[in-house]
Motif scaffolding. Structure first.
Motif, PDB file in Angstrom:
ATOM      1  N   ALA A  24       0.775  -1.161   0.082  1.00  0.00           N
ATOM      2  CA  ALA A  24      -0.185  -0.020  -0.002  1.00  0.00           C
ATOM      3  C   ALA A  24       0.880   1.383  -0.056  1.00  0.00           C
ATOM      4  O   ALA A  24       0.419   2.379  -0.127  1.00  0.00           O
ATOM      5  N   ARG A  25       2.132   1.164   0.377  1.00  0.00           N
ATOM      6  CA  ARG A  25       3.047   2.291   0.341  1.00  0.00           C
ATOM      7  C   ARG A  25       2.944   2.973  -0.935  1.00  0.00           C
ATOM      8  O   ARG A  25       3.216   2.481  -2.136  1.00  0.00           O
ATOM      9  N   GLU A  26       2.797   4.577  -0.992  1.00  0.00           N
ATOM     10  CA  GLU A  26       2.811   5.217  -2.240  1.00  0.00           C
ATOM     11  C   GLU A  26       3.909   5.338  -2.928  1.00  0.00           C
ATOM     12  O   GLU A  26       3.909   5.440  -3.961  1.00  0.00           O
ATOM     13  N   THR A 361      11.197  -4.679   2.445  1.00  0.00           N
ATOM     14  CA  THR A 361      10.376  -4.571   3.706  1.00  0.00           C
ATOM     15  C   THR A 361      10.716  -3.487   4.272  1.00  0.00           C
ATOM     16  O   THR A 361       9.485  -2.802   4.350  1.00  0.00           O
ATOM     17  N   ASP A 362      11.692  -2.522   4.198  1.00  0.00           N
ATOM     18  CA  ASP A 362      11.761  -1.367   4.746  1.00  0.00           C
ATOM     19  C   ASP A 362      11.255  -0.191   4.006  1.00  0.00           C
ATOM     20  O   ASP A 362      11.030   0.956   4.386  1.00  0.00           O
ATOM     21  N   PHE A 363      11.672  -0.455   2.599  1.00  0.00           N
ATOM     22  CA  PHE A 363      11.461   0.778   1.812  1.00  0.00           C
ATOM     23  C   PHE A 363      10.286   0.522   0.317  1.00  0.00           C
ATOM     24  O   PHE A 363      10.168   1.529  -0.078  1.00  0.00           O
ATOM     25  N   GLY A 364       9.872  -0.620   0.437  1.00  0.00           N
ATOM     26  CA  GLY A 364       8.863  -0.977  -0.654  1.00  0.00           C
ATOM     27  C   GLY A 364       9.667  -0.919  -1.889  1.00  0.00           C
ATOM     28  O   GLY A 364       9.107  -0.460  -3.098  1.00  0.00           O
ATOM     29  N   ILE A 365      10.983  -1.334  -2.119  1.00  0.00           N
ATOM     30  CA  ILE A 365      11.471  -1.274  -3.263  1.00  0.00           C
ATOM     31  C   ILE A 365      11.809  -2.615  -3.756  1.00  0.00           C
ATOM     32  O   ILE A 365      12.395  -3.484  -3.097  1.00  0.00           O
ATOM     33  N   TYR A 366      11.486  -3.109  -4.854  1.00  0.00           N
ATOM     34  CA  TYR A 366      11.095  -4.376  -5.386  1.00  0.00           C
ATOM     35  C   TYR A 366      11.981  -4.861  -6.421  1.00  0.00           C
ATOM     36  O   TYR A 366      12.163  -4.173  -7.401  1.00  0.00           O
ATOM     37  N   MET A 367      12.887  -5.871  -6.173  1.00  0.00           N
ATOM     38  CA  MET A 367      13.800  -6.427  -7.323  1.00  0.00           C
ATOM     39  C   MET A 367      14.032  -7.940  -7.126  1.00  0.00           C
ATOM     40  O   MET A 367      13.620  -8.434  -6.042  1.00  0.00           O
ATOM     41  N   GLU A 368      14.691  -8.642  -8.365  1.00  0.00           N
ATOM     42  CA  GLU A 368      14.764 -10.003  -8.032  1.00  0.00           C
ATOM     43  C   GLU A 368      15.937 -10.288  -6.972  1.00  0.00           C
ATOM     44  O   GLU A 368      16.559  -9.509  -6.545  1.00  0.00           O
ATOM     45  N   GLY A 369      15.761 -11.474  -6.288  1.00  0.00           N
ATOM     46  CA  GLY A 369      16.595 -11.893  -5.151  1.00  0.00           C
ATOM     47  C   GLY A 369      18.106 -11.436  -5.092  1.00  0.00           C
ATOM     48  O   GLY A 369      18.671 -11.274  -4.348  1.00  0.00           O
ATOM     49  N   VAL A 375      16.123  -1.225 -15.049  1.00  0.00           N
ATOM     50  CA  VAL A 375      16.062   0.286 -14.873  1.00  0.00           C
ATOM     51  C   VAL A 375      15.256   1.179 -15.251  1.00  0.00           C
ATOM     52  O   VAL A 375      14.765   2.211 -15.069  1.00  0.00           O
ATOM     53  N   ALA A 376      14.271   0.393 -16.093  1.00  0.00           N
ATOM     54  CA  ALA A 376      13.049   0.914 -16.783  1.00  0.00           C
ATOM     55  C   ALA A 376      11.822   1.511 -15.552  1.00  0.00           C
ATOM     56  O   ALA A 376      11.387   2.344 -15.917  1.00  0.00           O
ATOM     57  N   GLY A 377      12.266   0.792 -14.403  1.00  0.00           N
ATOM     58  CA  GLY A 377      11.430   1.069 -13.572  1.00  0.00           C
ATOM     59  C   GLY A 377      11.687   2.577 -12.695  1.00  0.00           C
ATOM     60  O   GLY A 377      10.985   2.942 -11.775  1.00  0.00           O
ATOM     61  N   ILE A 378      12.949   3.003 -13.061  1.00  0.00           N
ATOM     62  CA  ILE A 378      13.361   4.203 -12.414  1.00  0.00           C
ATOM     63  C   ILE A 378      12.916   5.513 -13.193  1.00  0.00           C
ATOM     64  O   ILE A 378      12.811   5.520 -14.479  1.00  0.00           O
ATOM     65  N   THR A 379      12.426   6.672 -12.450  1.00  0.00           N
ATOM     66  CA  THR A 379      11.935   7.755 -12.944  1.00  0.00           C
ATOM     67  C   THR A 379      12.475   8.777 -12.356  1.00  0.00           C
ATOM     68  O   THR A 379      13.075   8.885 -11.261  1.00  0.00           O
ATOM     69  N   ALA A 380      12.408  10.207 -12.803  1.00  0.00           N
ATOM     70  CA  ALA A 380      13.052  11.478 -12.289  1.00  0.00           C
ATOM     71  C   ALA A 380      12.282  11.602 -11.030  1.00  0.00           C
ATOM     72  O   ALA A 380      13.129  12.117  -9.958  1.00  0.00           O
ATOM     73  N   LYS A 381      11.160  11.017 -10.783  1.00  0.00           N
ATOM     74  CA  LYS A 381      10.467  10.968  -9.349  1.00  0.00           C
ATOM     75  C   LYS A 381      10.832  10.512  -8.461  1.00  0.00           C
ATOM     76  O   LYS A 381      10.775  10.689  -7.131  1.00  0.00           O
ATOM     77  N   ASN A 382      11.191   9.140  -8.685  1.00  0.00           N
ATOM     78  CA  ASN A 382      11.739   7.917  -7.710  1.00  0.00           C
ATOM     79  C   ASN A 382      13.060   7.847  -7.540  1.00  0.00           C
ATOM     80  O   ASN A 382      13.545   7.066  -6.514  1.00  0.00           O
ATOM     81  N   VAL A 383      14.033   8.493  -8.427  1.00  0.00           N
ATOM     82  CA  VAL A 383      15.360   8.138  -8.456  1.00  0.00           C
ATOM     83  C   VAL A 383      15.905   8.696  -7.197  1.00  0.00           C
ATOM     84  O   VAL A 383      16.987   7.840  -6.460  1.00  0.00           O
ATOM     85  N   GLY A 384      15.576   9.723  -6.502  1.00  0.00           N
ATOM     86  CA  GLY A 384      16.250  10.176  -5.423  1.00  0.00           C
ATOM     87  C   GLY A 384      15.852   9.313  -4.160  1.00  0.00           C
ATOM     88  O   GLY A 384      16.911   8.920  -3.418  1.00  0.00           O
ATOM     89  N   TYR A 385      14.695   8.976  -4.071  1.00  0.00           N
ATOM     90  CA  TYR A 385      14.383   8.014  -2.818  1.00  0.00           C
ATOM     91  C   TYR A 385      15.101   6.828  -3.032  1.00  0.00           C
ATOM     92  O   TYR A 385      15.449   6.230  -2.025  1.00  0.00           O
TER      93      TYR A 385
END
Ligand SMILES: Cc1ncc(COP(=O)(O)O)c(C=O)c1O
Length: 394
Positions: A24-26, A361-369, A375-385
């Motif tokens: 649910a994390r935005e 778990t702590d940051f809601g950032i999902y990637m394979e094990g 890298v296509a999941g990266i945007t100008a909006k989320n890159v800093g976070y």
């Protein structure tokens, strides 16, 4: 009867998709699933595809079966896209339309087993996580050759060449045509030449899987190694996919091209491959292949597709630099430059499985094990976070 079966754990990537959807994390970030995304996080239908679909809707006359090899016009067009219009090998190449790149890999496995069941197929370590289940599951004997140096984050070119020099003559070696999945690290032109020299010298059979043509350096640039090999070797397999470069993932479009020693053998190979198709899925799906064929043969649509593909390629390059720059700020003690110079959608971040879990778990950032990021999941909006979160888990 079915009570004898036991349930399998969910496929790792499907599990990850489900977890991300239920988060649910935005500010959650999905770097797992292997599809292209634009700066809005969407996987849009290309405008050239939409136009071709409209044309097909108006002009297609029948939905009767095609043959097992699909549409000959699509096959010829795909062959030209990969090998070029003027390949001197063209008389000895045969191409069959297939359900995605995966379908062509499966047909290739069938052909290998019919031609020489005791041959080994060598795959890179690591490789796309479906290569081993798909090709090994079909019954092909698999071996691995070294590819990625996880410490130095680069190609293990010396170990790769050394292993190639010991592979028994006649064995098959699977290479990624470009945008190596999962590392994004491709051989340079000079390294491809060294690889080709050993392949030729030892009489190995190259098998190229090209699922990202146009997403590394350009439509023609990305198949230079294939074109050069085709001129130098008597036999070769090329499995290609239109899932990514035409954005036709669910329509299942791909092709298997087989280079044989001469035109007569090529005809025999075509008959065998067609019969393998007949015994698996009978005929390939048509719609996506009709779209690709129309785009590639219509000069305006082809130019529009090339421009849209160019935009995707440039976006991938720019988000790579954006991430490397952001990480230089947040984690200056660590070197992530390998991400900036890699090709296509994937790279290894170079973090531990525990750090991958913490990011989820702590940051809601999902990637394979293993820390493979799309890298296509990266945007100008989320890159800093993203860069701050990575720095926090390091
Ligand atoms: C290296 C590689 N080969 C083949 C494929 C299969 O693609 P398709 O979806 O067309 O079956 C993929 C897809 O991710 C891939 O990365």
């Amino acid at each position: 009867m079915f009570e004898s079966l036991t349930a399998l754990p969910p496929d790792a990537i499907l599990k990850l998709i489900g977890e991300h959807q239920n988060d649910a994390r935005e500010n959650k970030v999905d770097l797992g699933v292997g599809v292209y995304r634009d700066e809005h996080g969407q996987t849009p239908i290309l405008a050239a595809v939409k136009k071709a679909e409209r044309y097909i809707l108006d002009h297609q006359q029948t939905k009767a079966y095609t043959g097992s090899a699909g549409d000959p016009v699509f096959n010829e067009t795909m062959q030209d896209l990969i090998f070029g219009d003027h390949s001197s090998a063209s008389g000895r190449i045969t191409t069959l339309q297939s359900p995605g790149g995966s379908g062509s890999l499966r047909v290739a496995a069938g052909l290998i087993l019919r031609a020489k069941a005791d041959v080994s197929l060598w795959v890179s370590d690591p490789t796309w996580n479906n290569h081993v289940p798909l090709l090994g599951g079909a019954g092909v004997q698999l071996e691995t050759y070294p590819y990625y140096d996880a410490d130095k984050k680069c190609l293990r070119i010396d170990a790769l060449l050394e292993t190639l020099s010991t592979i028994p003559s006649g064995d098959i070696v699977l290479f990624h045509g470009c945008c190596h999945n999962p590392t994004g690290i491709d051989p340079s032109s000079e390294q491809w030449r060294q690889i080709a020299d050993i392949v030729v010298e030892r009489g190995l059979l190259p098998f190229i899987d090209i699922a990202y043509q146009g997403l590394a350096n350009g439509i023609d640039e990305d198949v230079q190694a294939i074109r050069q090999l085709a001129e130098r070797v008597p036999e070769m397999l090329v499995s290609s996919s239109c899932s990514k470069n035409f954005g036709l993932y669910r329509d299942r479009v791909g092709a298997l091209s087989i280079v044989s020693s001469d035109a007569d053998v090529s005809q025999i190979v075509y008959s065998q491959a067609s019969q393998i198709v007949r015994t698996i899925y009978s005929v390939p799906p048509d719609h996506g292949a009709a779209v690709v064929s129309h785009i590639l043969r219509d000069p305006d649509l082809r130019a529009q597709w090339a421009a849209e593909l160019g935009e995707m390629r440039e976006r991938l390059k720019s988000v790579r630099s954006m991430l490397v720059e952001a990480l230089q700020e947040t984690a200056p003690a660590h070197d992530f430059s390998h991400i900036g110079s890699a090709n296509g959608m994937f790279s290894y971040l170079g973090i531990s499985p525990q750090q991958v879990t913490r990011l989820k778990t702590d940051f809601g950032i999902y990637m394979e094990g293993f820390g493979r990021i799309n890298v296509a999941g990266i945007t100008a909006k989320n890159v800093g976070y993203l860069a701050e979160s990575i720095a926090r888990v390091l």
